[in-house]
Design an enzyme around this catalytic site. Sequence first.
Site, short mmCIF file in Angstrom:
data_model
loop_
_atom_site.label_atom_id
_atom_site.label_comp_id
_atom_site.label_asym_id
_atom_site.label_seq_id
_atom_site.Cartn_x
_atom_site.Cartn_y
_atom_site.Cartn_z
CG LEU A 18 19.83 45.63 -46.71
CD1 LEU A 18 19.54 46.24 -45.35
CD2 LEU A 18 20.98 44.64 -46.61
CG MET A 23 3.44 48.91 -47.74
SD MET A 23 2.73 50.36 -48.55
CE MET A 23 3.41 51.66 -47.57
CD GLU A 90 17.27 47.82 -33.97
OE1 GLU A 90 17.91 47.05 -33.22
OE2 GLU A 90 16.04 48.06 -33.81
CG ASP A 134 0.29 42.29 -42.49
OD1 ASP A 134 -0.24 41.17 -42.64
OD2 ASP A 134 1.04 42.80 -43.33
CE LYS A 136 3.24 39.88 -44.04
NZ LYS A 136 2.59 40.15 -45.33
CG ASN A 139 5.41 41.86 -41.41
OD1 ASN A 139 6.24 42.14 -42.27
ND2 ASN A 139 4.12 42.08 -41.57
#
Length: 789
Positions: A18, A23, A90, A134, A136, A139
């Site tokens: 995906l 990370m 999820e 973080d 942004k 995210n």
Amino acid sequence: MPLSAGTRLGSYEIGSALGAGGMGEVYRARDGKLGRDVAVKVLPAGLSRDPEALARFEREARAAAALSHPNVLGIHDFDTDGGISYAVLELLEGRTFREWFATGPPATRKVVDAMVQVARGLAAAHERGIVHRDLKPENLFLTGDGTAKILDFGLARVRPEREANATDATEAAATEPGTILGTVGYMAPEQVRGQPADARADIFSFGAILYEAISGERAFHAGSPIETMTAILKDEPPEVPEAVRSAAGALERIARRCLEKNPAERFQCARDLGYALEAFAGPPARTRAEPSSRFGDRRSIAVLPFKDLAGDPANAHLGLGLADATITELALVRSLVVRPTSAILAYRDRPVSAEEACRDLDVEAIVDASFQRSGSRLRVTVQLIGADRGRPLWGGKIDTSLDDIFGMQDEVSRRIAEALKVELTPGDERRLARGVQPAPGAYELVLKGRVHLLLNTLPDLNAAIEAYEEAAAIDPGSALPLIGLADAYARMAFTFEPEADWYERAVAMCERALAIDPDLPEGRYLRGRLLWTPQRHFDFEGAMREIAAAIGARPSMHDAHGIAALLLIHASIIEESDREFDLALSIDPNDTYLAMHRGLCRAAQGRWAECLEIAERAYREAPQRSWAHYQRAHAQIRTGDRAGAFRTLELAGRQFVREVLFYPVRAILAALEGQAAEAERQIGLTEQNRRAFGHYHHAQYDVACALSLLGDRDRALAWLTDASRNGFPSHALFESDPLLAPIRSDPRFGALMADLRSERDRYAALWKSLRSESSGASASSRGEAPRPA
């Protein structure tokens, strides 16, 4: 090296890729245990050997797991397999905010809707002591149905446990001094300086995203990272284009307040930020059916508690009692939708303008009244005020007495109908016509008892019983005090003392009241409620007949629609149950109890993610209700969040000591973890704590699920059969629940489902016939042809 399709990590089979980031790599995968699609985030092999990266990856998983919120990406599992660390998340369908913004500045309303949701998710995190650090556009995620989700808590900082319960969400979550964490362009000045960053750093990042959403440009963006960080420390964001300012100037002001260099000058918590955005948006779009759409052309009104101009504490019961009596009278008029008394309790001790009440209660008009008392005499001043700029539609003074309140109610009802241009049908006229008035002194006691019933605490129930008993002694020929006593006894039986004789006393008193007034709507409703109990073996057919009769006589009887919705969903009559939920929630949109129980409809349809959303809302709005915790734990289990379910049950165990509902859910979790002995122990506790719990069938069903997972088919089927025969013949849930998958191939399961479907069909046909008769009678009273069923 990317994982190939078909690779197995624990019980998860990897499918297509995906996406990937610093990370981790994210894959679509199949959960073999629960038969659903999930997302699996894998820490790259190189980083798996880096203790700092591994710690950050685990921190992300723990931070997300600590939250169970509709606007935070849910995490189902975290594990290591063959040296590969992975998190099970999820699975979302949609796009990131970065992808959304790339198509051009979104519509202002959509921006506000999405950012309000982000603010709610942030507030939930901050209140648990978690700072994202973080935030942004990459995210943040927008699903196809418009739900915003916060992703990637990899840089999140969780306050130490001793601080995690602090009420100040801005309390510092210390970052090592000198360490710069975050993404250039969205970091707060304190992050740029390497200073400790608390929740207000997330608010700065939020402001940068909001600014970008409305302007189409980043708030801080220069030629290099160093120049961008310098701009964050020294510069203000550029002015937005004039077209944006004219359309969304207030939004720009909200964004700029978030972007203040000094944290003390920003919004101090995400919840306040969300409120500011909601105020900009105006009243939220209704999520429930509008009364006009469900009730045709019926007009909606509410009656505020009557104000005592003398402020005498001895008359405290009259303000709410007179309003309740007026509501009861107005609900007899078929062309009116009247908010129930439970909806106006909040205004009992809080002054409110008619315009504000119209807006809060979402009605077309408000009945605003006051009274002056002299002995048994009353002078009542009544105004009907429209929602449109508080325009008076009718007003008048009525001199009456506490022994002739019916005359006042009758005049008010007729004047309101006239002012709203509502024609009273012959049926309305018959219902409004009153028979024998209560004896002097009795009716005030009935009003006092009713007020205590509405408050519904144990001391109030005892006070209600005393008032009704005194009223019945004064006027034994009146049905009103008897039906009040029956209601109070029924509440004692269900909530406070199920093993005493309150139930039998309630039945006897209800029958005495109906012998005096066989058509009393409250009596028919209460008889139906008493028939749908374990003492009467959950007589679905009898209860349906009584409840349909009550609705036919009083269409705005909110409680009757509510009990109908619950009865129908227990019998798997899902579409009709949804309709009754709609009707009840149209009459009282703020009924958290019914809104919460609507989750049963979604569970019966296998729509557990929606059930979880309903449960989360109930958990926030009604944390004092054990069912909110129970339904939340169930939905968390079915959506794979076992850790969240454990936390929910841990809190419930402290708050609801020896509540039987929670033992079998713990048994389910133990069975899922392979802890057979613990599951059996919890099943034993379920049996020990049964007492006379009214809806023990839910616990029986849960035990069946636990035994199914343990592979004990015989006992699972026995418990499931007992649940179905004890008021829960919910074949739709039984056939869709993944926890019962291990026993579905058993022929006995198939035979039981066939019986239950036949039973459902019989009940559904009866309910359709009863409701058709009721609507046909209504049409006849208006001189119309009955609608076809």
